[in-house]
Scaffold this active site. Structure first.
Site, PDB file in Angstrom:
ATOM      1  N   TRP A 187     -22.525  82.189   4.555  1.00 50.46           N
ATOM      2  CA  TRP A 187     -23.698  81.461   5.148  1.00 50.46           C
ATOM      3  C   TRP A 187     -23.710  81.951   6.686  1.00 50.46           C
ATOM      4  O   TRP A 187     -24.685  81.963   7.347  1.00 50.46           O
ATOM      5  CB  TRP A 187     -23.355  80.071   5.225  1.00 50.46           C
ATOM      6  CG  TRP A 187     -23.463  79.453   3.852  1.00 50.46           C
ATOM      7  CD1 TRP A 187     -22.548  78.882   2.989  1.00 50.46           C
ATOM      8  CD2 TRP A 187     -24.739  79.136   3.032  1.00 50.46           C
ATOM      9  NE1 TRP A 187     -23.133  78.793   2.107  1.00 50.46           N
ATOM     10  CE2 TRP A 187     -24.357  78.682   1.824  1.00 50.46           C
ATOM     11  CE3 TRP A 187     -25.926  79.400   3.407  1.00 50.46           C
ATOM     12  CZ2 TRP A 187     -25.157  78.277   1.123  1.00 50.46           C
ATOM     13  CZ3 TRP A 187     -26.914  78.957   2.560  1.00 50.46           C
ATOM     14  CH2 TRP A 187     -26.685  78.394   1.434  1.00 50.46           C
ATOM     15  N   ASP A 220     -20.007  69.398  -5.627  1.00 49.00           N
ATOM     16  CA  ASP A 220     -19.513  70.576  -6.403  1.00 49.00           C
ATOM     17  C   ASP A 220     -18.662  69.853  -7.262  1.00 49.00           C
ATOM     18  O   ASP A 220     -17.434  70.627  -7.295  1.00 49.00           O
ATOM     19  CB  ASP A 220     -19.103  71.383  -4.959  1.00 49.00           C
ATOM     20  CG  ASP A 220     -20.032  71.954  -4.079  1.00 49.00           C
ATOM     21  OD1 ASP A 220     -21.476  71.633  -4.473  1.00 49.00           O
ATOM     22  OD2 ASP A 220     -19.523  72.494  -3.019  1.00 49.00           O
ATOM     23  N   SER A 266     -24.092  72.650  -6.388  1.00 52.59           N
ATOM     24  CA  SER A 266     -23.226  73.238  -7.297  1.00 52.59           C
ATOM     25  C   SER A 266     -22.671  72.368  -8.282  1.00 52.59           C
ATOM     26  O   SER A 266     -22.498  71.262  -8.044  1.00 52.59           O
ATOM     27  CB  SER A 266     -22.293  74.047  -6.379  1.00 52.59           C
ATOM     28  OG  SER A 266     -22.969  75.128  -5.909  1.00 52.59           O
ATOM     29  N   ASP A 302     -24.551  79.854  -4.734  1.00 54.82           N
ATOM     30  CA  ASP A 302     -23.149  79.996  -5.339  1.00 54.82           C
ATOM     31  C   ASP A 302     -23.506  79.763  -6.809  1.00 54.82           C
ATOM     32  O   ASP A 302     -24.318  79.568  -7.332  1.00 54.82           O
ATOM     33  CB  ASP A 302     -22.699  78.268  -5.290  1.00 54.82           C
ATOM     34  CG  ASP A 302     -22.702  77.750  -3.721  1.00 54.82           C
ATOM     35  OD1 ASP A 302     -22.872  78.604  -3.071  1.00 54.82           O
ATOM     36  OD2 ASP A 302     -22.089  76.643  -3.893  1.00 54.82           O
ATOM     37  N   GLU A 342     -16.016  72.750   0.283  1.00 53.55           N
ATOM     38  CA  GLU A 342     -16.881  72.836  -0.679  1.00 53.55           C
ATOM     39  C   GLU A 342     -16.406  73.663  -2.170  1.00 53.55           C
ATOM     40  O   GLU A 342     -15.227  74.203  -2.054  1.00 53.55           O
ATOM     41  CB  GLU A 342     -18.006  73.739  -0.230  1.00 53.55           C
ATOM     42  CG  GLU A 342     -18.778  73.100   1.043  1.00 53.55           C
ATOM     43  CD  GLU A 342     -19.761  74.048   1.419  1.00 53.55           C
ATOM     44  OE1 GLU A 342     -21.121  73.267   1.712  1.00 53.55           O
ATOM     45  OE2 GLU A 342     -19.943  75.074   1.627  1.00 53.55           O
TER      46      GLU A 342
HETATM   47  C1  FRU Z   1     -21.927  76.188  -0.691  1.00 53.71           C
HETATM   48  C2  FRU Z   1     -22.921  75.060  -1.082  1.00 53.71           C
HETATM   49  C3  FRU Z   1     -22.194  73.969  -1.743  1.00 53.71           C
HETATM   50  C4  FRU Z   1     -23.546  73.128  -2.138  1.00 53.71           C
HETATM   51  C5  FRU Z   1     -24.780  74.330  -2.386  1.00 53.71           C
HETATM   52  C6  FRU Z   1     -25.980  74.390  -2.059  1.00 53.71           C
HETATM   53  O1  FRU Z   1     -22.438  77.374  -0.517  1.00 53.71           O
HETATM   54  O2  FRU Z   1     -23.013  74.389   0.367  1.00 53.71           O
HETATM   55  O3  FRU Z   1     -21.413  73.131  -1.288  1.00 53.71           O
HETATM   56  O4  FRU Z   1     -23.584  72.497  -3.528  1.00 53.71           O
HETATM   57  O5  FRU Z   1     -23.933  75.466  -1.350  1.00 53.71           O
HETATM   58  O6  FRU Z   1     -27.019  75.068  -2.172  1.00 53.71           O
END
Ligand code: FRU
Length: 494
Positions: free
Chosen positions: A306, A168, A99, A39, A223
């Site tokens: 992902w 986040d 994040s 991210d 997220e």
């Molecule tokens: C989103 C996420 C966030 C988290 C981060 C971890 O892609 O899963 O929620 O903060 O990536 O790397």
């Protein structure tokens, strides 16, 4: 628990990053300095520069204990790497600095708000994550974690929310000097919820509202929330895990969502009016926005997903890149995205091919090749409605990747199954697009390892990463039926 050292990460990335030839990176999309990137984080304008941080595992091209990588730019296209900003070096964030946001404070400091993750074994012997919100203050180069961290933890959650999914933070300052923080959380058994907190001192926070909840739609955990007002509409962006398709929306498993509505800053209530996918391609997730000094709202996302990442070649010295920065606007209940206008300054040699007529053929155009191109295409039927039009790029004898359009179905399709990837993963994505009897406008931005397609001036966008060797730089155009085509192509020189 093993804690990581920021200095070790900085030493490592300086060396490993320098070993990666610039020609083997995207030309104007930010990529991991070394190792893995996910991210975008802390996208902000601070002391005359844009700062972009990112989820970062410098030691490996796969996800691992999260650091914050750091880069700055004047135009959001030419990036300079700075030393990593955060490492998982505290008991409360030793399993990762997840994040978050950055804010330029009135006292001149740069504030980072991020999720700290630690792991704890429960009474059942199962390891679970404890996610809390934390602060770090800095000067644009070095950041010190606030000694009173965490500033939001389990006690600040509604009773039915799980501390294993609380992350986040999007933090912003209001004109009255108070702060708001919007975090993603999960109600046990009911999926994602956004929690809005208020503070006057950044340290003591009170829960104000839950501006949005998934209520058994739009995936499970949410997220990376963002909230801003644009063109008279309030916009929430979020990224949802485990989505199921809804018509032609949300086909990616993990996907980014736009909620449009009206936000009441007093009560924190968001009156949601509509939702749509943010990007209809294969690779786009976890975007953040910044307001530019001249008032534009610009978004950058992770140009991966992902569901399809982790399929890259094991020897890749870097993995993960950001999307093109996109200028946002709201029109007719749709969040439009256009390539940031600064991209036009990168335009070099221009080639125009007007009034082409393609009929049941595949055609190359003289001198048109390359992997860093800005292409404007206008197509319409040359006679009865055609069956299919396609542009292929990153092409050689073995590889090509394409964008095709079937006007009878109103479907635009990305297809990278012949892109030379390590294995056959999800390689296609379709979107319904608006057209007038086969007349359609596309802008295609290629940057070595990516393609982003802007349809009808940004009404819809489809993005994907491509692994194709750089030497494959051919382009061709295909028509089933008769297509009238004009192509304006600019070589991009970062
Ligand atoms: C989103 C996420 C966030 C988290 C981060 C971890 O892609 O899963 O929620 O903060 O990536 O790397």
């Amino acid at each position: 628990m093993m804690l990581y050292s920021l200095q070790a990460a900085r030493d490592y990335e300086a060396k490993a990053g320098a070993e990666i030839a610039t020609g083997l990176r995207p030309g104007f999309h930010l990529s991991a300095r070394a190792g893995w990137m996910n991210d975008p984080n802390g996208f902000s304008y601070y002391q005359g520069l844009y700062h972009l941080f990112y989820q970062y595992h410098p030691y490996d091209s796969h996800w691992g204990p999260m650091h914050w990588g750091h880069a700055t730019s004047r135009d959001l296209l030419h990036w300079s790497y700075l030393p990593a900003a955060l490492a998982p070096d505290q008991p409360y964030d030793g399993a990762g600095c997840f994040s978050g946001t950055a804010v330029a404070l009135p006292d001149g400091r740069h504030l980072l708000a991020y999720t700290g993750v630690r792991e704890e074994r429960g009474p059942d012997g199962v390891l679970r994550q404890i996610q809390t919100q934390n602060l770090a203050f800095g000067d644009g180069l070095d950041y010190e974690k606030y000694p009173g961290n965490p500033i939001l933890s389990e006690k600040d959650l509604p009773a039915d929310c799980s501390v294993a999914n609380f992350r986040d933070p999007k933090l912003w300052r209001l004109a009255d000097g108070s702060y708001r923080l919007l975090a993603a959380a999960e109600r046990r058994g009911a999926g994602g919820v956004l929690l809005l907190y208020r503070s006057v001192d950044l340290v003591h926070w009170a829960l104000v509202s839950t501006p949005a909840e998934n209520r058994n739609r739009l995936g499970l955990m949410w997220e990376c929330p963002d909230l801003f007002r644009l063109d008279g509409t309030d916009v929430i962006l979020l990224s949802a895990q485990d989505m199921l398709p809804k018509g032609f929306e949300y086909h990616n498993g993990n996907g980014s969502v736009v909620l449009l509505g009206r936000f009441d800053p007093e009560t924190g209530v968001f009156d949601e009016q509509s939702d749509h996918a943010l990007d209809y391609g294969i690779d786009f997730y976890a975007p953040q926005t910044v307001q530019t000094p001249d008032g534009r709202r610009v978004m950058i996302g992770w140009l991966q997903n992902w569901d399809t990442c982790n399929q890259h070649f094991l020897h890749s010295p870097w993995f993960g890149q950001m999307s093109l920065p996109r200028e946002l606007s709201v029109r007719n209940g749709i969040l439009y995205q256009r390539p940031i206008r600064e991209l036009e300054a990168l335009r070099g040699e221009k080639q125009c091919f007007d009034g082409l007529r393609l009929e049941n053929e595949v055609r190359t155009l003289p001198g048109l090749r390359g992997r860093m191109l800005d292409l404007e295409l206008e197509l319409r039927p040359a006679g009865p409605l055609y069956q299919r039009f396609a542009i292929r790029f990153a092409q050689d004898a073995a590889c090509h990747t394409g964008v095709s359009f079937r006007p009878y179905e109103s479907v635009l399709k990305l297809d990278r199954k012949f892109s030379g990837s390590r294995r056959a993963i999800i390689h296609q994505r379709r979107a319904k697009v608006r057209h007038e009897n086969g007349a359609l406008r596309l802008r295609l931005i290629l940057d070595r390892y990516s393609a982003e397609v802007f349809v009808n001036d940004g009404e819809k966008v489809l993005s994907m990463a491509v692994d194709t060797p750089i030497s494959a730089d051919g382009l061709s155009f295909l028509a089933d039926g008769a297509v009238a085509l004009s192509v304006t192509a600019y070589r991009l020189n970062p």
